[in-house]
Design a protein around this motif. Structure first.
Motif, PDB file in Angstrom:
ATOM      1  N   ILE A 270       7.535  -5.677   1.485  1.00  0.00           N
ATOM      2  CA  ILE A 270       6.720  -6.636   0.738  1.00  0.00           C
ATOM      3  C   ILE A 270       7.616  -7.736   0.181  1.00  0.00           C
ATOM      4  O   ILE A 270       8.426  -7.501  -0.720  1.00  0.00           O
ATOM      5  CB  ILE A 270       5.980  -5.931  -0.419  1.00  0.00           C
TER       6      ILE A 270
ATOM      7  N   LEU B 214       4.275 -12.474  -0.745  1.00  0.00           N
ATOM      8  CA  LEU B 214       3.141 -11.576  -0.510  1.00  0.00           C
ATOM      9  C   LEU B 214       2.790 -10.828  -1.802  1.00  0.00           C
ATOM     10  O   LEU B 214       1.617 -10.693  -2.163  1.00  0.00           O
ATOM     11  CB  LEU B 214       3.489 -10.565   0.595  1.00  0.00           C
ATOM     12  N   LEU B 215       3.842 -10.361  -2.506  1.00  0.00           N
ATOM     13  CA  LEU B 215       3.613  -9.633  -3.760  1.00  0.00           C
ATOM     14  C   LEU B 215       2.826 -10.495  -4.740  1.00  0.00           C
ATOM     15  O   LEU B 215       1.829 -10.057  -5.322  1.00  0.00           O
ATOM     16  CB  LEU B 215       4.957  -9.215  -4.371  1.00  0.00           C
TER      17      LEU B 215
ATOM     18  N   ASP C 183      -0.908 -11.181  -3.318  1.00  0.00           N
ATOM     19  CA  ASP C 183      -1.820 -10.036  -3.292  1.00  0.00           C
ATOM     20  C   ASP C 183      -2.003  -9.408  -4.682  1.00  0.00           C
ATOM     21  O   ASP C 183      -3.081  -8.915  -5.008  1.00  0.00           O
ATOM     22  CB  ASP C 183      -1.331  -8.971  -2.295  1.00  0.00           C
ATOM     23  N   MET C 184      -0.950  -9.444  -5.496  1.00  0.00           N
ATOM     24  CA  MET C 184      -1.107  -8.858  -6.834  1.00  0.00           C
ATOM     25  C   MET C 184      -2.034  -9.716  -7.692  1.00  0.00           C
ATOM     26  O   MET C 184      -2.876  -9.194  -8.439  1.00  0.00           O
ATOM     27  CB  MET C 184       0.256  -8.682  -7.492  1.00  0.00           C
TER      28      MET C 184
ATOM     29  N   TYR D  20      -5.977  -6.838   1.533  1.00  0.00           N
ATOM     30  CA  TYR D  20      -4.699  -7.026   0.860  1.00  0.00           C
ATOM     31  C   TYR D  20      -3.757  -5.918   1.302  1.00  0.00           C
ATOM     32  O   TYR D  20      -4.166  -4.917   1.876  1.00  0.00           O
ATOM     33  CB  TYR D  20      -4.877  -6.976  -0.660  1.00  0.00           C
ATOM     34  N   ASP D  21      -2.475  -6.098   0.967  1.00  0.00           N
ATOM     35  CA  ASP D  21      -1.477  -5.094   1.281  1.00  0.00           C
ATOM     36  C   ASP D  21      -1.864  -3.748   0.643  1.00  0.00           C
ATOM     37  O   ASP D  21      -2.134  -3.668  -0.563  1.00  0.00           O
ATOM     38  CB  ASP D  21      -0.116  -5.559   0.750  1.00  0.00           C
TER      39      ASP D  21
ATOM     40  N   ILE E  14       0.230  -2.512  -2.364  1.00  0.00           N
ATOM     41  CA  ILE E  14      -0.024  -3.279  -3.601  1.00  0.00           C
ATOM     42  C   ILE E  14      -1.324  -2.802  -4.244  1.00  0.00           C
ATOM     43  O   ILE E  14      -1.406  -2.640  -5.468  1.00  0.00           O
ATOM     44  CB  ILE E  14      -0.037  -4.802  -3.305  1.00  0.00           C
TER      45      ILE E  14
ATOM     46  N   SER F  10      -1.291  -0.985  -7.860  1.00  0.00           N
ATOM     47  CA  SER F  10      -2.000  -1.650  -8.963  1.00  0.00           C
ATOM     48  C   SER F  10      -3.009  -0.708  -9.608  1.00  0.00           C
ATOM     49  O   SER F  10      -3.199  -0.719 -10.824  1.00  0.00           O
ATOM     50  CB  SER F  10      -2.737  -2.898  -8.460  1.00  0.00           C
TER      51      SER F  10
END
Lengths: 189, 189
Positions: free
Chosen positions: A171, A175-176, A179-180, B145-146, B149, B153
């Motif tokens: 990751i 991307l982090l 997507d977060m 999404y990944d 992640i 989360s």
């Protein structure tokens, strides 16, 4: 090497040891040995283990404090502010995951004024976060859920990023962030 | 009092002490003294501190394990499964926040087979969670999404509930379930 760089090198090495063994279990001798230098020469740069701990934690807390104040003062809505806060946590984690381990595990070992100063910054950080969420709900940018549940759900993830992200190999930071922000703010559905 | 109830009472008192001082720092003498009984009479019910710790952690881990397997085997889509998983974490937290503190802080003090068994259950729990998310993405129920992640989360929030919720006075369990499901799955926007 400049004395300031040497000092930072000592602080970084200490953060790794604190993470592995906990602040209380680490001695200045352990630190010197991990760096391959004599304990006496540590004291040319650093007075005590406590000075190192407060250096690590206070500088991180000030970074979060400055960051959230600047985000809060910007002319943006609540969702944009929360996006910036998520990026702030990711940026700090990328730069200093070891220091965040000390902050999370060992803040209670700060002494006197440093402890009070840290706790004050932490309280103010949460208060600003909470105020942003409340304003967002009033403005209709955020759905009307319980404010404390929103603050906890978001901060609990951001505050444990330092434990999880260093183990992720696939990751990248972009991307982090993308997507977060999506998962935390827009949900999965 | 029945011996089984007495044993459970000892385990509950130990969980409080482990939470406050950490497993390593608690002695059987501390435990007896906290309960107002003689250390010798503890040993009528419990053989060792390790037996108490494994009792706390393994029974919680088995509860999560049974729970997620039963949820995963139900005829529902990924989002409904994630809702049930969130409720599972909230129910366990309401019933045994002290035990969850031991699980989170002291699992590494489990010995040999108990440690392996705990780690296996934890791994399988995460694998099932991950598989539910993947299936949900394939089915179009969850946005693309990944996966890591999403898992992080969600689980980072559920796993720290035990620290936060006992301090909340104004949030009843129904509100917690409703708003946490909404925040984690549907987002804030």
């Amino acid at each position: 090497m400049k004395p300031e760089n040497r000092k930072q090198e000592i602080i970084n090495a200490a953060a790794v040891l604190f993470k592995e063994k906990g602040y209380s279990a680490v001695t200045m001798r352990d630190l010197a040995s991990a760096m391959g230098i004599k304990a006496a020469s540590l004291y040319n740069h650093i007075q005590s283990k406590q000075e190192i701990l407060s250096n690590i934690i206070i500088s991180l807390a000030e970074e979060f404090s400055t960051g959230i104040n600047s985000i809060n003062n910007s002319e943006t809505n609540a969702i944009q502010k929360l996006e910036k806060i998520i990026e702030l946590h990711i940026d700090v984690t990328l730069r200093n995951a070891d220091g965040l381990a000390s902050l999370n595990n060992d803040w209670m070992h700060l002494e006197e004024n440093n402890l009070l100063y840290y706790e004050k910054m932490r309280r103010e950080y949460e208060d600003i976060f909470r105020a942003i969420v409340k304003k967002g709900i009033r403005a209709g940018d955020i759905k009307t859920y319980d404010v404390e549940i929103i603050v906890f759900s978001t901060l609990s993830t951001l505050r444990t990023l330092y434990l999880w992200y260093p183990k992720q190999k696939k990751i990248n930071p972009e991307l982090l962030k993308h997507d977060m922000i999506s998962v935390l703010l827009k949900g999965l559905v």
